[in-house]
Scaffold this active site. Structure first.
Site, PDB file in Angstrom:
ATOM      1  N   CYS A 299       0.853  -1.195   0.000  1.00 59.80           N
ATOM      2  CA  CYS A 299       0.000   0.000   0.000  1.00 59.80           C
ATOM      3  C   CYS A 299       0.885   1.240   0.000  1.00 59.80           C
ATOM      4  O   CYS A 299       0.747   2.130   0.844  1.00 59.80           O
ATOM      5  CB  CYS A 299      -0.940   0.011   1.193  1.00 59.80           C
ATOM      6  SG  CYS A 299      -1.840  -1.535   1.463  1.00 59.80           S
ATOM      7  N   ALA A 301       1.701   3.892  -2.153  1.00 58.44           N
ATOM      8  CA  ALA A 301       1.469   5.254  -2.649  1.00 58.44           C
ATOM      9  C   ALA A 301       1.063   6.197  -1.508  1.00 58.44           C
ATOM     10  O   ALA A 301       0.388   5.766  -0.576  1.00 58.44           O
ATOM     11  CB  ALA A 301       0.385   5.237  -3.721  1.00 58.44           C
ATOM     12  N   GLY A 303       4.306   7.228  -1.671  1.00 56.21           N
ATOM     13  CA  GLY A 303       5.725   6.919  -1.702  1.00 56.21           C
ATOM     14  C   GLY A 303       6.590   7.605  -0.678  1.00 56.21           C
ATOM     15  O   GLY A 303       7.822   7.496  -0.751  1.00 56.21           O
ATOM     16  N   ASP A 321       1.108  -1.191  -4.878  1.00 55.82           N
ATOM     17  CA  ASP A 321      -0.118  -0.429  -4.659  1.00 55.82           C
ATOM     18  C   ASP A 321      -1.148  -0.879  -5.684  1.00 55.82           C
ATOM     19  O   ASP A 321      -0.793  -1.195  -6.829  1.00 55.82           O
ATOM     20  CB  ASP A 321       0.115   1.077  -4.770  1.00 55.82           C
ATOM     21  CG  ASP A 321      -0.997   1.863  -4.083  1.00 55.82           C
ATOM     22  OD1 ASP A 321      -0.854   2.153  -2.877  1.00 55.82           O
ATOM     23  OD2 ASP A 321      -2.009   2.169  -4.742  1.00 55.82           O
ATOM     24  N   ASP A 365       1.099  -0.239   5.523  1.00 53.32           N
ATOM     25  CA  ASP A 365       0.306   0.957   5.840  1.00 53.32           C
ATOM     26  C   ASP A 365      -1.086   0.700   5.290  1.00 53.32           C
ATOM     27  O   ASP A 365      -1.412   1.065   4.164  1.00 53.32           O
ATOM     28  CB  ASP A 365       0.951   2.190   5.197  1.00 53.32           C
ATOM     29  CG  ASP A 365       0.344   3.489   5.682  1.00 53.32           C
ATOM     30  OD1 ASP A 365      -0.690   3.438   6.385  1.00 53.32           O
ATOM     31  OD2 ASP A 365       0.895   4.552   5.364  1.00 53.32           O
ATOM     32  N   CYS A 418      -3.344   5.186   9.940  1.00 56.05           N
ATOM     33  CA  CYS A 418      -3.569   6.585  10.339  1.00 56.05           C
ATOM     34  C   CYS A 418      -4.966   6.739  10.931  1.00 56.05           C
ATOM     35  O   CYS A 418      -5.615   7.774  10.774  1.00 56.05           O
ATOM     36  CB  CYS A 418      -3.365   7.534   9.156  1.00 56.05           C
ATOM     37  SG  CYS A 418      -4.355   7.149   7.697  1.00 56.05           S
TER      38      CYS A 418
END
Length: 469
Positions: A299, A301, A303, A321, A365, A418
């Site tokens: 995952c 991007a 970058g 991605d 991520d 996040c």
């Protein structure tokens, strides 16, 4: 703060993570294709009309704000200056949408139609209802006049220009009483949906107010210094030479006192620095990479973490991605940094792209509700549904389980999200460790968003696992 001649801020230009939103919507711009109002492009009326269109797309059609703004810019043939003003106002309006919608409900007997009319009034109210301690960007009567001009310039709103004038002038006359009434509603007080407020209070009973407030703050512009090309103190000296105020907020992190256009950042084009939040800069060092290792960035991007890993060591890195368009952004970032990796368009839930060779390090991520980065993407709070948390946690668990089989024995997997919701962070990490008998190593865990001078970062969660067999 909206200036009459704004410059684009990198911190506010970052697109909402559509791959994480995991929701597709048909784009139906509220303005007709090819429509350009008979207004000066540098006028507040022009910016109000564009911002209202973008806010209406977010609020009623479920379009992510970056896509909505892109639609508006094309339809209105906006100049770079006008784009900056429209974008700034749209972001401001979405951060204050709970309060402006509560005010509008008092000011209008029924919800204004079409939705773009309500959005126009909300954008204007946002400019007139300046938070305590801030200077109003425009005189209130200027906002009223320009909002009326905006309505008059649009064929679907022209008949409502009298209503716009009356509603905004009434707000000026009764501002204190209207605000006092609106602020009784938590949605107006905190500018989040009620379910979001309730979930935050349940998850962080002693800090929920501060977390919500941090999500309403203007995000900082934080840079990551490429230690292959410059030292931290060396780069801070370079910024001082260019008259740019900044200070260190991490081993390689520099926070600018005021956001500036990326074209004005010394060394950016040459790969000396990259734009990356201070909390996100913790990821690459946690992997403990060494030259010669095989590393997977799942995952990947756009970058940021990919580039940081390659700045730390000469590794054989694969960046995966699912979105080829977003994967191109990884390539663009690596080209600017003068670094290279193997880029693969593939789904982290699948093994179809994997050649069967295991990795020494994996960073995952994973998709999430992105509740920890709402100060950068204020549309997320209005696009998300309460049920999304469970759906995305299930998806993320499947990704983590799939990636675990790709890890070498004694290798390390870094789980990053996040999100602020425990279902997507700590509960996810704990369940993963039990399922796979994984050894959990030291990592920061849940970082709540904060907006002080010395600590200014988004809300992220980190869990680090080692495979013992």
């Amino acid at each position: 703060m909206i200036n009459k001649r704004p410059t684009l801020s990198v911190a506010r230009r970052a697109p909402a993570p559509e791959a994480r939103l995991r929701r597709s919507h048909e784009v139906k711009p509220a303005l007709q294709t090819g429509f350009r109002p008979d207004l000066k492009s540098d006028s507040l009326a022009f910016a109000l009309l564009g911002a209202a269109n973008a806010v209406a797309q977010v609020r009623t059609q479920g379009v992510a704000l970056p896509q909505a703004l892109s639609n508006v810019f094309g339809i209105m043939q906006a100049t770079p200056q006008a784009r900056g003003a429209i974008q700034d106002l749209a972001y401001r309006a979405l951060r204050a949408l709970g309060r402006s919608e509560a005010l509008l409900a008092q000011l209008a007997a029924k919800a204004p139609e079409p939705p773009m009319l309500a959005a126009l009034v909300c954008c204007a109210l946002t400019l007139m209802d300046t938070p305590a301690g801030e200077t109003a960007p425009y005189e209130a009567f200027t906002v009223v006049d320009q909002a009326v001009n905006a309505a008059a310039a649009h064929p679907d709103l022209v008949r409502a220009k009298g209503m716009v004038n009356a509603v905004l002038r009434r707000f000026l006359r009764e501002k204190d009483a209207l605000l006092a009434q609106a602020m009784r509603d938590p949605v107006a007080q905190f500018n989040y949906p009620q379910w979001w407020i309730d979930a935050m209070r349940a998850a962080y009973p002693s800090a929920w107010r501060e977390v919500l407030a941090a999500g309403n703050a203007q995000p900082p512009l934080t840079l990551r210094v490429n230690r292959r090309k410059a030292g931290l103190e060396e780069y801070l000296a370079t910024l001082r030479e260019h008259g740019i105020g900044a200070h260190a907020v991490g081993p390689s992190a520099v926070r600018l006192d005021k956001p500036v256009a990326v074209s004005l950042i010394p060394g950016f084009a040459e790969g000396v620095v990259s734009v990356q939040d201070a909390a996100a800069q913790l990821a690459a060092p946690l992997l403990d990479v060494a030259s010669g290792m095989r590393v997977l960035d799942a995952c990947a991007a756009p970058g940021g973490k990919t580039g940081h890993i390659l700045e730390l060591a000469d590794v054989e890195l694969t960046a995966v991605d699912a979105d080829p368009a977003r994967l191109q952004r990884v390539r663009d970032n690596l080209d600017r940094l003068g670094l290279d990796a193997t880029l693969v368009a593939g789904d982290a839930q699948s093994t179809a792209w994997w050649d069967g060779r295991r990795f020494d390090r994996i960073i995952a991520d994973v998709p999430c509700t992105a509740s920890g980065i709402v100060r950068r993407h204020p549309d997320i709070r209005w696009l998300r549904r309460e049920s999304d948390t469970l759906q995305l946690a299930t998806l993320s668990a499947e990704i983590l389980d799939n990636l675990w089989q790709m890890l070498e024995p004694n290798g390390k997997l870094l789980f990053v999200t996040c999100s602020l919701w425990p279902q997507e962070s700590e509960a996810q990490a704990a369940a993963f460790a039990v399922r796979h008998h994984a050894t959990r190593l030291t990592a920061p865990g849940q970082l709540l968003p904060t907006a002080s001078r010395d600590q200014d970062h988004d809300g992220l969660f980190y869990a680090l696992f080692q495979k013992t067999a």
